[in-house]
Design an enzyme around this catalytic site. Sequence first.
Site, PDB file in Angstrom:
ATOM      1  N   SER A 176      -4.705   6.922  12.937  1.00 53.87           N
ATOM      2  CA  SER A 176      -4.279   6.931  14.342  1.00 53.87           C
ATOM      3  C   SER A 176      -5.494   7.107  15.252  1.00 53.87           C
ATOM      4  CB  SER A 176      -3.305   8.088  14.574  1.00 53.87           C
ATOM      5  OG  SER A 176      -4.017   9.313  14.501  1.00 53.87           O
ATOM      6  N   GLN A 187       0.841  -1.195   0.000  1.00 57.61           N
ATOM      7  CA  GLN A 187       0.000   0.000   0.000  1.00 57.61           C
ATOM      8  C   GLN A 187       0.884   1.256   0.000  1.00 57.61           C
ATOM      9  OE1 GLN A 187      -2.346   0.395   3.611  1.00 57.61           O
ATOM     10  NE2 GLN A 187      -3.855   1.667   2.589  1.00 57.61           N
ATOM     11  N   GLY A 188       0.929   1.950  -1.110  1.00 56.52           N
ATOM     12  CA  GLY A 188       1.788   3.133  -1.218  1.00 56.52           C
ATOM     13  C   GLY A 188       1.004   4.414  -0.982  1.00 56.52           C
ATOM     14  N   TYR A 189       0.670   4.650   0.254  1.00 54.46           N
ATOM     15  CA  TYR A 189      -0.071   5.864   0.613  1.00 54.46           C
ATOM     16  C   TYR A 189       0.855   6.880   1.278  1.00 54.46           C
ATOM     17  CZ  TYR A 189      -4.861   3.953  -0.031  1.00 54.46           C
ATOM     18  OH  TYR A 189      -6.035   3.453  -0.528  1.00 54.46           O
ATOM     19  N   SER A 190       1.383   6.518   2.459  1.00 57.38           N
ATOM     20  CA  SER A 190       2.093   7.499   3.289  1.00 57.38           C
ATOM     21  C   SER A 190       3.388   7.982   2.632  1.00 57.38           C
ATOM     22  CB  SER A 190       2.447   6.870   4.639  1.00 57.38           C
ATOM     23  OG  SER A 190       1.294   6.375   5.252  1.00 57.38           O
ATOM     24  N   GLU A 203      -6.111   9.435  17.217  1.00 55.86           N
ATOM     25  CA  GLU A 203      -6.616  10.810  17.156  1.00 55.86           C
ATOM     26  C   GLU A 203      -7.449  11.020  15.892  1.00 55.86           C
ATOM     27  OE1 GLU A 203      -3.397   9.974  17.843  1.00 55.86           O
ATOM     28  OE2 GLU A 203      -3.630  10.321  19.991  1.00 55.86           O
ATOM     29  N   GLU A 237     -10.043  -1.409   5.162  1.00 54.74           N
ATOM     30  CA  GLU A 237      -9.017  -1.656   6.165  1.00 54.74           C
ATOM     31  C   GLU A 237      -9.621  -1.582   7.558  1.00 54.74           C
ATOM     32  OE1 GLU A 237      -4.419  -0.380   6.968  1.00 54.74           O
ATOM     33  OE2 GLU A 237      -5.622   0.934   5.726  1.00 54.74           O
ATOM     34  N   SER A 283       4.529  -1.174   4.211  1.00 50.10           N
ATOM     35  CA  SER A 283       4.659  -2.521   4.766  1.00 50.10           C
ATOM     36  C   SER A 283       4.844  -3.550   3.660  1.00 50.10           C
ATOM     37  CB  SER A 283       3.412  -2.905   5.568  1.00 50.10           C
ATOM     38  OG  SER A 283       3.277  -2.072   6.680  1.00 50.10           O
TER      39      SER A 283
HETATM   40  C1  LIG Z   1       3.697  -0.541  11.500  1.00 56.99           C
HETATM   41  C2  LIG Z   1       3.225   0.437  10.478  1.00 56.99           C
HETATM   42  C3  LIG Z   1       2.910   0.009   9.197  1.00 56.99           C
HETATM   43  C4  LIG Z   1       2.508   0.912   8.232  1.00 56.99           C
HETATM   44  N1  LIG Z   1       2.223   0.451   6.971  1.00 56.99           N
HETATM   45  C5  LIG Z   1       1.891   1.343   6.005  1.00 56.99           C
HETATM   46  C6  LIG Z   1       1.686   0.924   4.658  1.00 56.99           C
HETATM   47  O1  LIG Z   1       1.803  -0.267   4.335  1.00 56.99           O
HETATM   48  N2  LIG Z   1       1.396   1.832   3.714  1.00 56.99           N
HETATM   49  C7  LIG Z   1       1.256   3.151   4.024  1.00 56.99           C
HETATM   50  O2  LIG Z   1       0.952   3.936   3.139  1.00 56.99           O
HETATM   51  N3  LIG Z   1       1.443   3.609   5.290  1.00 56.99           N
HETATM   52  C8  LIG Z   1       1.767   2.728   6.278  1.00 56.99           C
HETATM   53  N4  LIG Z   1       1.980   3.163   7.565  1.00 56.99           N
HETATM   54  C9  LIG Z   1       1.940   4.591   7.809  1.00 56.99           C
HETATM   55  C10 LIG Z   1       0.735   5.052   8.612  1.00 56.99           C
HETATM   56  O3  LIG Z   1      -0.400   5.031   7.831  1.00 56.99           O
HETATM   57  C11 LIG Z   1       1.076   6.443   9.145  1.00 56.99           C
HETATM   58  O4  LIG Z   1       2.086   6.304  10.093  1.00 56.99           O
HETATM   59  C12 LIG Z   1      -0.108   7.125   9.742  1.00 56.99           C
HETATM   60  O5  LIG Z   1      -1.012   7.496   8.744  1.00 56.99           O
HETATM   61  C13 LIG Z   1       0.305   8.370  10.547  1.00 56.99           C
HETATM   62  O6  LIG Z   1       1.083   9.221   9.765  1.00 56.99           O
HETATM   63  P1  LIG Z   1       2.468   9.784  10.303  1.00 56.99           P
HETATM   64  O7  LIG Z   1       3.289   8.640  10.724  1.00 56.99           O
HETATM   65  O8  LIG Z   1       3.012  10.681   9.281  1.00 56.99           O
HETATM   66  O9  LIG Z   1       2.106  10.592  11.599  1.00 56.99           O
HETATM   67  P2  LIG Z   1       1.480  12.059  11.653  1.00 56.99           P
HETATM   68  O10 LIG Z   1       0.324  12.135  10.726  1.00 56.99           O
HETATM   69  O11 LIG Z   1       2.529  13.054  11.526  1.00 56.99           O
HETATM   70  O12 LIG Z   1       0.912  12.043  13.120  1.00 56.99           O
HETATM   71  C14 LIG Z   1       1.721  12.314  14.266  1.00 56.99           C
HETATM   72  C15 LIG Z   1       0.789  12.510  15.469  1.00 56.99           C
HETATM   73  O13 LIG Z   1      -0.082  13.620  15.203  1.00 56.99           O
HETATM   74  C16 LIG Z   1      -1.415  13.227  15.350  1.00 56.99           C
HETATM   75  N5  LIG Z   1      -2.249  13.942  14.396  1.00 56.99           N
HETATM   76  C17 LIG Z   1      -2.065  14.096  13.062  1.00 56.99           C
HETATM   77  N6  LIG Z   1      -3.076  14.776  12.511  1.00 56.99           N
HETATM   78  C18 LIG Z   1      -3.941  15.059  13.514  1.00 56.99           C
HETATM   79  C19 LIG Z   1      -5.196  15.720  13.581  1.00 56.99           C
HETATM   80  N7  LIG Z   1      -5.811  16.215  12.509  1.00 56.99           N
HETATM   81  N8  LIG Z   1      -5.803  15.792  14.781  1.00 56.99           N
HETATM   82  C20 LIG Z   1      -5.212  15.273  15.897  1.00 56.99           C
HETATM   83  N9  LIG Z   1      -4.032  14.663  15.886  1.00 56.99           N
HETATM   84  C21 LIG Z   1      -3.409  14.536  14.717  1.00 56.99           C
HETATM   85  C22 LIG Z   1      -1.398  11.730  15.050  1.00 56.99           C
HETATM   86  O14 LIG Z   1      -2.504  11.089  15.623  1.00 56.99           O
HETATM   87  C23 LIG Z   1      -0.112  11.301  15.681  1.00 56.99           C
HETATM   88  O15 LIG Z   1      -0.301  11.107  17.058  1.00 56.99           O
HETATM   89  C24 LIG Z   1       2.394   2.276   8.551  1.00 56.99           C
HETATM   90  C25 LIG Z   1       2.697   2.708   9.839  1.00 56.99           C
HETATM   91  C26 LIG Z   1       3.121   1.817  10.797  1.00 56.99           C
HETATM   92  C27 LIG Z   1       3.437   2.318  12.162  1.00 56.99           C
END
Ligand SMILES: Cc1cc2nc3c(=O)[nH]c(=O)nc-3n(C[C@H](O)[C@H](O)[C@H](O)COP(=O)(O)OP(=O)(O)OC[C@H]3O[C@@H](n4cnc5c(N)ncnc54)[C@H](O)[C@@H]3O)c2cc1C
Lengths: 380, 412
Positions: free
Chosen positions: B375, B131-134, B377, B249, B166
Amino acid sequence: MNFAFTPEQEEMRRGARRFLGACSSSEHVRAAMQSPTGFDERVWRRIANELGWPALVIPEEHGGVGLSYVELVAILEETGRTLLCAPLFSTVCLATNAILAAASPSQKNQYLGAIAAGELTAALAVSEPAGKWDSSGIHASARPLASGGFALDGTKSFVVDGHTAGLLVIAARRPGSMGDDGVSLFAVAPNTPGLSRHARVTMDATRKLSDIELRDVRIPSSALLGELGQGWKPLSHALDLAAVALAAEQVGGAQRCLDMAVAYANEREQFGRVIGSFQAIKHKCADMLVDVESARSASYYAGWAAAHSASELLVAAPLAKAYCSEAYFRCAGENIQIHGGVGFTWEHDAHLYFKRAKSSESLLGSPSYHRELVALRTGL
Amino acid sequence: MDLTFSAEDEAFRVEVRDWLETQLSGEYRELRGIGGPGDEHVAFEARRVWEKHLGAAGYTCLGWPREYGGRALKLTQQMIYFEEYARARAPGRLGHIGEELLGPTLIAFGSDAQKKRFLPPIVRGEQFWCQGYSEPNAGSDLASVRTRAVRDDDSWLITGQKTWTSLAHYSDWAFVLCRTDDAAPKHKGISYLLVPMRQPGITVRPIQQMTGTSEFNEVFFENAHTDADLVVGEVNAGWKVAMGTLAFERGASTLGQQLNFQNELNAIVAIAKENGASQDPVLRQRLSQAIIGLRVMRYHALRTLSLMQGGQLAREAMISKLYWATWHRELGKLAMDVLGARSEIAEESAAGTYDLTALQRLFLFSRSDTIYAGSNEIQRNILAERALGMPLEPRSLTAPTAATAKSPEKIS
Ligand SMILES: Cc1cc2nc3c(=O)[nH]c(=O)nc-3n(C[C@H](O)[C@H](O)[C@H](O)COP(=O)(O)OP(=O)(O)OC[C@H]3O[C@@H](n4cnc5c(N)ncnc54)[C@H](O)[C@@H]3O)c2cc1C
């Protein structure tokens, strides 16, 4: 596999909601809670005559309608939502369950027909001043008399609607017995000499609790419900059923707190915007939603188990009571917080729910007691 | 309300249970209990064979329509399958991203040609997806993706970086959110592309996690290609498709995971009984609370399952992700507390390797449960806004500035 209510059950719920909207408004609740009996006799008559709730789970052969706990759970969710003040919980969920579980067929005929018809209210007296809900909390004694019959001595406490009930179902034990052994249930008329009862002032005025003093209360052997000394098993089952009922009320109360909180958050403005736009408030509401919906699943499952699976009920009942108690209390507390100062006033209803949440949490035993029951019953 | 399974469902349960038992006692014996979060690096080749074996036996994609190779089983039976799979401690799936995320997305939004091309190999257990999202600057705020795709004759040329991807290192294909219109408002310039992973324009670099293992990766795109017709949905309308995937998901695919949780909880309870922690008054209460929490999760899943028979995700189901993630994270902490001092000691293995026990992995990995797939939040925002109708978060609507192509070398 289908967790949904049937259309008929949904219709009963809607009927309950309509009725309670008209007869259990904030004004009704406040009037009832300040009255000595704690309920409005006219509303109770209508509940018995028009809605038939006292008859709901009583089998047809004893004068009831023979519906199941699933229907009862749907209705109690609504009564909890409006804080209905009526001898419903005491009569139906406590005393009737005890009679159904313990009594002989002829005793059931004697009491349940009158209860089903709404002519007799009843209370269940188990707990004592120490406030325990397991068999170790039962100290009141039932001394067999040479002439037949028994003499009851002791003090019962926290008896829901004990001051108004037309019939008291009292748990007492054989002198010298301990634990589950030796406990019996007795059906006692409140005017029996030696019995005195008085209502306590309760923080949650929507649910009246009484003390019952027993001083050489002489009752005939026919007052014994079921087997002498074998009463704990049916009583424990009845308390499980009561826990399921209370959990359903708690879900309704929690839902109402969530609804009040969201409505207020979407309307109250500070800093030039509605407070519901602040994430701190939104997240509280989201957590309340998680509490409410998960608690509802616990309650419905327990309701199903009460109706259909004695083995599942053993865990589902204390589970629902522990879980829904805490969910309700959290929601009731957050509701006050979200309302700010107005939530702290007597005039606003938030405190009624908060107090009901607290009293329901300790009624039938605290969440930690019920967690211990879950631990024991899952073999931990 | 009828919470018993039908005779037909029970028969299906027996069929699945017997089949798994036979396989995992025989030829695939070694695979029992292998793989899954924190353990994805183990026995990859053997698990790849297992995936094909599952496909051949008809135990993949059970809910998909028959025309795409599925068995069109109802939700109850899908749930039974997931439960039995976990109960048997069958190996962690490699094909789950294709099966649970991409497949349902294609079924809902894909073209006929896309469905014909991609669904059968997923059913056969032959093709793995990621999944190429983040991206580094687009996490929770997913609509800020900058990885850019431009049309060039018959193909798309993709440049940019994804992260936390992942299983990218095991994957044959990725579904990638790309910016295809810089000028449009940010949710309206995104397209959902299907991209082959094994090509010169793509570099995958594993990221070491706090578990010491590497399940997720950085993925760099430098003029990577994909065919022009591999856009799911309309060009620039990929946001809607992406949100559809997220609903999968967060929805049906979590229904069966509870049996995995049950296995973990059972292990913790067994240790607590053995080492006396179950008699510690506070830990005993917490263990009971965990038991209660998991049962409530199951009751809730059964209830939402009934509500979902109609097809869409009910408001009641929206709490599931926040609920299970929070419960599971607490379980990880409980596992360590039950173990007490022993919680510090890892597996006995070659000196210098960081080989954690299953419960240590649970403790660490469960910290990610409340981050990925929305997350906690973000989940609360969604619940407040969509389930409770509260005001929306303030959000910027303009697209981020275009990506500059970064090569892996320049990054490090
Ligand atoms: C084990 C694991 C596997 C993953 N696998 C994949 C994958 O296969 N493909 C993929 O695309 N991504 C994957 N991810 C990425 C995951 O989707 C992101 O980590 C997630 O979307 C959060 O983005 P970020 O890490 O940039 O954190 P951020 O978005 O920067 O968040 C940091 C903190 O800020 C809070 N926050 C952010 N925005 C808000 C808001 N509007 N209101 C309140 N709080 C907020 C968050 O809750 C968090 O606590 C994976 C992550 C993990 C940990």
